[in-house]
Write a protein that holds these residues in place. Structure first.
Motif, PDB file in Angstrom:
ATOM      1  N   HIS A  29       3.371  -3.595   3.463  1.00 40.96           N
ATOM      2  CA  HIS A  29       2.145  -3.673   4.258  1.00 40.96           C
ATOM      3  C   HIS A  29       2.407  -3.237   5.692  1.00 40.96           C
ATOM      4  O   HIS A  29       1.544  -2.610   6.326  1.00 40.96           O
ATOM      5  N   THR A  72       2.848   3.447  -1.221  1.00 35.26           N
ATOM      6  CA  THR A  72       2.451   3.033   0.129  1.00 35.26           C
ATOM      7  C   THR A  72       2.143   4.258   0.983  1.00 35.26           C
ATOM      8  O   THR A  72       1.141   4.288   1.705  1.00 35.26           O
ATOM      9  N   MET A 131      -1.186   5.691   0.171  1.00 34.34           N
ATOM     10  CA  MET A 131      -2.299   4.948   0.753  1.00 34.34           C
ATOM     11  C   MET A 131      -2.461   5.300   2.232  1.00 34.34           C
ATOM     12  O   MET A 131      -3.580   5.485   2.721  1.00 34.34           O
ATOM     13  N   TYR A 180       2.090   0.422   6.120  1.00 33.47           N
ATOM     14  CA  TYR A 180       0.692   0.871   6.124  1.00 33.47           C
ATOM     15  C   TYR A 180      -0.003   0.459   7.423  1.00 33.47           C
ATOM     16  O   TYR A 180      -0.656   1.278   8.085  1.00 33.47           O
ATOM     17  N   ARG A 229      -4.465   0.985  -3.022  1.00 35.51           N
ATOM     18  CA  ARG A 229      -3.836  -0.301  -2.692  1.00 35.51           C
ATOM     19  C   ARG A 229      -3.334  -0.993  -3.959  1.00 35.51           C
ATOM     20  O   ARG A 229      -2.238  -1.571  -3.972  1.00 35.51           O
TER      21      ARG A 229
END
Length: 398
Positions: free
Chosen positions: A59, A128, A131, A62, A226
């Motif tokens: 995360h 990832t 995204m 991102y 995601r």
């Protein structure tokens, strides 16, 4: 409908998502998030700490671009009021909103620090990066609706579904406010950000079903990206629960793989069809060694084995003993078992027990074939370090 009026409609589309998103978000996309095994495991306290850490690191790869996404989107807006509305989001992110002097990025870095993490600890997964690239491409699109849909529907609106399980997992592992503040704050605030973007989207799509469908498709695309990232994290975490040695053994080096709670790990193969009718090499070898017919029930158990033994008329097994327990159920025929110094008669419908290391032999005294089902805990001992032992003692007379 104003953002305030929309927010006051509390009927959920799915748990945690208001009905106001019903025309923009697909229920199947939201359920894909809500029911994802990774988020379910985090929410239920079933994910190990290593899985939580991996999610946080991915995360971070991102979210570190969040202000870039937002700046790129604002650059596509034509109305000054729309830019100012999104600037409020930016001010909160940068910690200059008059409430906090700490940026959201700094809050998230504090979470990582509390868990002993740094973004360099784990490279971004291909999913990832995909995204990140998808979000940036839409935010840079000259059609501002594309960036709004990506940011609103693919990020801000679904924050509760993503951040709440992470928050619950952090609390489950005993982390306090310093580690959880970022997620608590965003669960509370990001719906306001999403509603601000939604107001602009409604104006840009008013009376144009094709434009509204475009926005919905972009939201679905970002949610799919995601989910793909979650899939990759979950698949890797599942693989990491296997022994690192590669030979099927766990050692002290695998101690960190122990989860905080049990979770079901359902193998692909759950049945063995027609055990006695199937001819297998393992059955033939085993029968040859035991000197009577034996069928192995081939299922992926780690602790118990099951076999079907068959004795022809007047046939007996060899005398033997082993350091694992055995329970036997007689399916057909009659006879007796010599267990230690005792002679135990049996017939169809009876069950007998053979203790650890007791000498024993089974003999058919009936007019036809005897068939019995044997369950043993030999695999448990084998998986505890290869300590299962069987000793053949020869043949004794009936």
């Amino acid at each position: 409908m104003t953002a305030v009026a929309m927010k006051n409609r509390k009927t959920p589309l799915v748990a945690g998502i208001s009905l106001i998103w019903a025309d923009w978000l697909k229920e199947q996309d939201l359920l894909g998030l809500l029911e994802h095994p990774l988020l379910q495991a985090l929410a239920n306290g079933e994910a190990c700490l290593a899985t939580l850490k991996s999610l946080l690191l991915q995360h971070s790869h991102y979210s570190r671009h969040f202000t870039r996404y937002l700046c790129a989107l604002m650059g596509q807006l034509d109305e000054a009021d729309d830019v100012l509305a999104l600037m409020e989001n930016m001010r909160e992110e940068m910690g200059v909103d008059g409430v906090s002097r700490v940026t959201h990025a700094e809050m998230f870095q504090r979470t990582l620090s509390m868990l002993g993490l740094a973004p360099v600890d784990e490279a971004p997964l291909p999913e990832t990066l995909a995204m990140v690239d998808t979000m940036m491409a839409h935010c840079q699109d000259r059609d501002a609706l594309c960036g709004l849909a990506a940011m609103c529907l693919g990020a801000e609106a679904i924050v509760p579904l993503i951040y709440r399980p992470i928050l619950q997992a952090l609390q489950h592992f005993g982390y306090g406010k310093e580690a959880t503040e970022f997620f608590s704050l965003h669960i509370e605030e990001d719906e306001d950000h999403a509603l601000t973007m939604l107001t602009i989207m409604q104006r840009l799509t008013q009376g144009d079903d094709a434009r509204r469908s475009l926005a919905a498709r972009i939201g679905s695309e970002l949610i799919a990206r995601r989910i793909a990232m979650f899939d990759a994290i979950w698949a890797r975490s599942q693989a990491q629960t296997l022994p690192a040695s590669g030979d099927g053994r766990f050692s002290s080096a695998d101690f960190w793989r122990v989860p905080s709670r049990l979770r079901a790990n359902v193998p692909d193969r759950l049945s063995h069809s027609q055990v006695m009718q199937a001819s297998q090499g393992g059955d033939q070898r085993f029968s040859s060694e035991r000197k009577h017919k034996v069928h192995i029930v081939d299922l992926p158990s780690n602790t118990i084995s099951m076999t079907i033994g068959r004795l022809d008329e007047a046939e007996g097994t060899r005398l033997h003993r082993h350091n694992y327990e055995t329970m036997i159920y007689v399916m057909q025929g009659e006879g007796y078992s010599r267990i230690g110094e005792r002679k135990v008669p049996w017939r169809a419908g009876d069950a007998i027990y053979v203790p650890v290391w007791a000498e024993h032999q089974h003999v058919n005294t009936g007019a036809g074939e005897a068939v019995y089902l044997a369950c043993e805990n030999a695999p448990l001992l084998q998986n505890l370090g290869g300590i299962a032992l069987r000793e053949e003692l020869g043949v004794t007379s009936a």
